[in-house]
Design an enzyme around this catalytic site. Structure first.
Site, mmCIF file in Angstrom:
data_model
loop_
_atom_site.group_PDB
_atom_site.id
_atom_site.type_symbol
_atom_site.label_atom_id
_atom_site.label_comp_id
_atom_site.label_asym_id
_atom_site.label_seq_id
_atom_site.Cartn_x
_atom_site.Cartn_y
_atom_site.Cartn_z
ATOM 1 N N ASP A 170 -12.471 27.947 -39.019
ATOM 2 C CA ASP A 170 -11.963 26.691 -38.470
ATOM 3 C C ASP A 170 -12.924 26.111 -37.449
ATOM 4 O O ASP A 170 -13.201 24.914 -37.440
ATOM 5 C CB ASP A 170 -10.592 26.901 -37.817
ATOM 6 C CG ASP A 170 -9.480 27.011 -38.850
ATOM 7 O OD1 ASP A 170 -9.670 26.478 -39.961
ATOM 8 O OD2 ASP A 170 -8.445 27.619 -38.545
ATOM 9 N N ASP A 181 0.820 -1.211 0.000
ATOM 10 C CA ASP A 181 0.000 0.000 0.000
ATOM 11 C C ASP A 181 0.856 1.263 0.000
ATOM 12 O O ASP A 181 0.324 2.368 0.040
ATOM 13 C CB ASP A 181 -0.899 0.026 1.243
ATOM 14 C CG ASP A 181 -2.081 -0.930 1.133
ATOM 15 O OD1 ASP A 181 -2.282 -1.476 0.032
ATOM 16 O OD2 ASP A 181 -2.785 -1.127 2.141
#
Length: 508
Positions: free
Chosen positions: A294, A36
């Site tokens: 665009d 852990d």
């Protein structure tokens, strides 16, 4: 029980450690078995930290289990107190060590008797909350601890700062573009002539927490970290909060106007309309770009958005409201925040998905076949498998999300970064097409596995060869249509003949 090999939000102790290691001169003791203890490596690698991560693991092994943990944990706390001289030591178990059901608060009280610095337990339920919820709760506990300590000592300020000031909450280690967002928020506050009282927790001293009450308001840009502490300060001191995420030109303007209203209600006389107009029309390029040819070429294109509550909701609004892009699905893995998320995005998308199952997200993307995805690193991998471009807009984090260059997501400069990310994501598919037209180096093979783990279809050599002849920008769609055709007819091996039949069936 299902084995998870990908989680959008980590376990609770990661959230606690993120908050503790964000503060200056705070040390964390993690009561955990070996396995852990990966936080130190993860933080050092991703944040590219020069300094040692202030987290120590008090290892739970068979010897500890045999005689009990108290002696070892207390010894580790007092040893680190003597060696590092931290202002605060935070003790946290992990979900694994929580099984032992030990009285860790008693451990803390024992250690406090011998420690010069403060010692506290991060009291979160490791089975009920995830990384994000635990981080928010741990921050609240630290804020409460030092507010109450100052109150008992009679050292709690009662006055406000002379000039308008703000506490910025939620900036932490391992946060998605947090450091850059913090810089942008400081620039924004400076432009509005607002002093930054404290930034919590990143880089803050716990001794300055008592000064949080002096700010005129709290700014909480992220849903995932800070709301609980801001609510506590509002309850204790009446400090108002601004919880509008300033992402995109519309929400940034709305956030600034909320700040204006709060300051004027407290006696200031500020008017930020000219600043908003100047930034929107001339500084941020997003407003100009949304009117350019665009961006108009992207109008109506389909997109899927998925991530944490804050970023997924904000990006959904930017796409739909500012760029005219059709958001077919918006989703989040923050299941605990479902009501808020649905309320925020429902009018901007066709479908809302609340899940922490990456397989369900991948299947939804495969079903929708969007022109672009805006998600986490997991959705980026899904997009690669489906030949759909993906812009990463949310944690979980990857080293790519800690750029050395300046890339905020918040504020007016953040809008410029978002425009680039969105536009480049949509146009990415054209690159493969151009490579094939001009005899480029595209050697990708057709993907033969579906997103779901239970895919049972295979491709023959001739079927694979025919699939590879199809241009990359439509290959993924042809593959999925062919597999659906085969599955509907119980065909287990897809040959060239099946591919041709599938094309005829859809009129291709």
């Amino acid at each position: 029980m299902k084995l998870a090999y990908w989680m959008y939000a980590g376990p609770a102790h990661i959230g606690t450690l993120r908050v503790a290691s964000s503060f200056k001169n705070v040390h964390a003791i993690m009561h955990a078995p070996i396995g852990d203890d990966y936080f130190n490596v993860m933080r050092s690698m991703l944040e590219r930290e020069r300094n040692f991560t202030p987290v120590t693991t008090s290892v739970v092994d068979r010897n500890v289990l045999a005689r009990g943990s108290q002696e070892k944990v207390v010894d580790n706390i007092t040893r680190k107190d003597a060696e590092e001289h931290p202002d605060l030591i935070v003790l946290t178990p992990t979900c694994t060590s929580s099984i032992l059901q030990e009285d860790l608060q008693n451990f803390v009280e024992r250690a406090q008797l011998e420690s010069k610095g403060d010692v506290m337990l991060a009291d979160v339920n490791h089975y009920r909350v995830n990384e994000l919820q635990a981080a928010d709760r741990t921050l609240l506990q630290i804020v409460q601890f030092y507010i109450e300590k100052a109150r008992k000592k009679g050292d709690l300020p009662t006055d406000k700062t002379e000039k308008p000031s703000v506490n910025i909450f939620g900036i932490s280690t391992l946060g998605f573009h947090n450091n850059h967002d913090c810089t942008e928020l400081k620039r924004l506050m400076a432009a509005l002539d607002i002093e930054v009282n404290e930034v919590i927790p990143e880089g803050a001293s716990v001794h300055n927490i008592k000064n949080l009450s002096r700010a005129w308001f709290n700014l909480v840009p992220y849903r995932e970290l800070g709301p609980l502490s801001a609510a506590y300060l509002e309850q204790e001191f009446g400090t108002p909060s601004v919880d509008i995420t300033p992402m995109g030109v519309v929400e940034t303007a709305r956030c600034i106007r909320k700040i204006q209203a709060i300051l004027n209600a407290q006696g200031a006389k500020v008017d930020y309309d000219d600043y908003i107009n100047e930034q929107t029309m001339h500084v941020s390029q997003a407003a100009w770009f949304s009117r350019s040819i665009d961006c108009q070429n992207l109008t109506g294109k389909k997109a899927v958005v998925y991530g944490d509550s804050t970023h997924a909701a904000a990006i959904t609004k930017v796409l739909a409201r500012e760029m005219g892009i059709h958001v077919v699905l918006a989703g989040t893995f923050c299941k605990y925040d479902e009501a808020w998320f649905r309320e925020q995005v429902s009018e901007y998308c066709d479908e809302v998905l609340i899940t922490d199952d990456h397989g369900a997200v991948g299947d939804a993307i495969a079903r929708i076949e969007p022109s672009a995805i805006f998600g986490t690193q997991m959705e980026r991998h899904v997009g690669k498998r489906l030949d759909i471009p993906c812009g990463v807009i949310s944690a979980p984090i990857h080293v790519q999300n800690f750029p050395i260059g300046y890339k905020p997501f918040l504020g007016y400069e953040g809008t410029n970064q978002l425009v680039d990310l969105i536009y480049n994501s949509f146009t990415l598919g054209m690159e493969d097409h151009l490579l094939e037209i001009f005899g480029g180096h595209d050697t990708k093979e057709g993907i033969t596995k579906g997103i779901s783990a239970d895919s049972d279809l295979a491709w023959s050599k001739d079927g694979q060869a025919e699939l590879n002849k199809i241009p990359g920008f439509v290959r993924g769609k042809v593959k999925r249509n062919t597999e659906k055709f085969a599955r509907d007819r119980n065909i287990e091996v897809i040959t060239a003949e099946v591919l041709y039949a599938a094309k005829e069936a859809v009129g291709a």
